[in-house]
Write a protein that holds these residues in place. Structure first.
Motif, PDB file in Angstrom:
ATOM      1  N   PHE A   1      40.218  34.830  37.853  1.00  0.00           N
ATOM      2  CA  PHE A   1      41.475  35.359  37.322  1.00  0.00           C
ATOM      3  C   PHE A   1      41.552  36.679  38.960  1.00  0.00           C
ATOM      4  O   PHE A   1      42.194  36.881  38.984  1.00  0.00           O
ATOM      5  N   ASP A   2      40.278  36.938  39.110  1.00  0.00           N
ATOM      6  CA  ASP A   2      40.054  37.547  40.425  1.00  0.00           C
ATOM      7  C   ASP A   2      40.531  37.261  41.684  1.00  0.00           C
ATOM      8  O   ASP A   2      41.694  37.374  42.634  1.00  0.00           O
ATOM      9  N   GLU A   3      40.160  35.843  41.802  1.00  0.00           N
ATOM     10  CA  GLU A   3      40.361  34.791  42.193  1.00  0.00           C
ATOM     11  C   GLU A   3      41.716  34.553  42.835  1.00  0.00           C
ATOM     12  O   GLU A   3      42.198  34.383  43.699  1.00  0.00           O
TER      13      GLU A   3
ATOM     14  N   MET B   1      50.711  37.744  35.133  1.00  0.00           N
ATOM     15  CA  MET B   1      48.842  38.639  35.629  1.00  0.00           C
ATOM     16  C   MET B   1      48.763  39.228  34.345  1.00  0.00           C
ATOM     17  O   MET B   1      49.053  40.580  34.329  1.00  0.00           O
ATOM     18  N   LEU B   2      47.929  38.719  33.295  1.00  0.00           N
ATOM     19  CA  LEU B   2      47.855  40.028  32.931  1.00  0.00           C
ATOM     20  C   LEU B   2      46.051  40.619  32.310  1.00  0.00           C
ATOM     21  O   LEU B   2      45.432  40.067  32.001  1.00  0.00           O
ATOM     22  N   GLU B   3      46.313  41.712  33.159  1.00  0.00           N
ATOM     23  CA  GLU B   3      44.429  42.007  32.800  1.00  0.00           C
ATOM     24  C   GLU B   3      43.652  42.685  31.405  1.00  0.00           C
ATOM     25  O   GLU B   3      42.734  42.039  30.977  1.00  0.00           O
TER      26      GLU B   3
ATOM     27  N   THR C   1      43.894  31.595  29.699  1.00  0.00           N
ATOM     28  CA  THR C   1      42.560  32.604  30.108  1.00  0.00           C
ATOM     29  C   THR C   1      41.744  32.150  30.211  1.00  0.00           C
ATOM     30  O   THR C   1      41.177  30.838  30.063  1.00  0.00           O
ATOM     31  N   VAL C   2      41.661  33.463  31.052  1.00  0.00           N
ATOM     32  CA  VAL C   2      40.583  31.934  32.512  1.00  0.00           C
ATOM     33  C   VAL C   2      39.504  33.528  32.287  1.00  0.00           C
ATOM     34  O   VAL C   2      39.490  34.697  31.917  1.00  0.00           O
TER      35      VAL C   2
END
Length: 272
Positions: free
Chosen positions: A108-110, A26-28, A102-103
């Motif tokens: 991403f948080d989910e 996971m890349l923020e 990419t979302v």
């Protein structure tokens, strides 16, 4: 270890990473990295998907890897579960697609919360449920596969005809066992070698020679993982002169011998 979550918000990101496990990162933030020596730039809120023994290396200083999940093929076989989640060839094992999706921040948080739930379930130690862990992993793969499919669909809508890259892709799928020369494919598309190479590189992000090599290696990995064929039989099917040349070719590109790859990745439950 068959599945593991790592929280890496304060980790130092460097070096060439290879693993016998499937990996989801996971890349923020916007990040630069290479996969199998091809460079990529992923936007914020992206997830990277790596198959066993893919080369991964960070580039630049902006990477923000917050979580990483690793799972072994013995824990969750993506080929066996392809009817439930079509991630094989979409998120994993596709040399033509970018190795990330990419979302939205919300999704991403989910997904990050699902990572946490996997971690919480594992912390139960002897009382954790393997079926619950698999269900969480399958949900992550399903959500990301849906997002990736949507992105590919949007890209296809924007293309009103087959590009040189797509024509080459179709040819490569048909001829990669017999034809490993870039010249053959340029000739089939009636293009000068230099023009052909530049067009493919621009459209697919890799040179034709790299894609030919990647396709052969991908097929070798599939045979090692999904069949009980001997190394000699695999070499013959891939049309190498002998098993020793095949083994040298595989080790040069993957970093481990074919027998070593099979020992550490294992043979799938769907193997025939």
């Amino acid at each position: 270890m068959l599945i593991e979550i790592q929280n890496l918000e304060s980790a130092v990101l460097e070096g060439d990473v290879q693993s016998p496990f499937y990996q989801i990162m996971m890349l923020e933030n916007c990040s630069e990295f290479s996969v199998d020596f091809t460079s990529y730039i992923s936007p914020s809120y992206s997830l990277v998907f790596l198959s066993p023994y893919q080369h991964f290396q960070w580039q630049g200083k902006g990477a923000s890897l917050i979580k990483k999940l690793e799972f072994h093929g013995d824990f969750y076989c993506i080929e066996y579960h392809k009817k439930e989640v079509a991630c094989n060839g979409l998120l994993f094992n596709n040399i033509y697609l970018e190795p990330f999706v990419t979302v939205s921040k919300m999704l991403f948080d989910e997904i990050s919360l699902i990572f946490d739930k996997i971690n919480d379930e594992q912390s139960l130690k002897n009382s954790f449920s393997e079926s619950v862990l698999k269900a969480y992993l399958q949900l992550i793969l399903a959500l990301c596969s849906k997002a990736k499919s949507s992105q590919i669909g949007q890209q296809m809508i924007c293309q009103d005809e087959l590009t040189v890259g797509l024509k080459f892709q179709n040819l490569l799928e048909s001829y990669f066992l017999k034809e490993k020369s870039v010249h053959f494919y340029a000739q089939e598309l009636a293009l000068a070698l230099d023009t052909f190479s530049k067009r493919v590189k621009k459209e697919l992000g890799k040179s034709p020679s790299q894609l030919i090599q990647d396709r052969v290696v991908l097929e070798a990995k599939k045979m090692l993982h999904l069949t009980y064929l001997s190394i000699k039989e695999i070499a013959a099917k891939l049309q190498f002169e002998d098993e020793f040349y095949f083994s040298r070719y595989f080790k040069k590109n993957v970093g481990i011998s074919p027998s070593g790859f099979r020992d550490r990745v294992g043979i799938s439950i769907v193997a025939k």
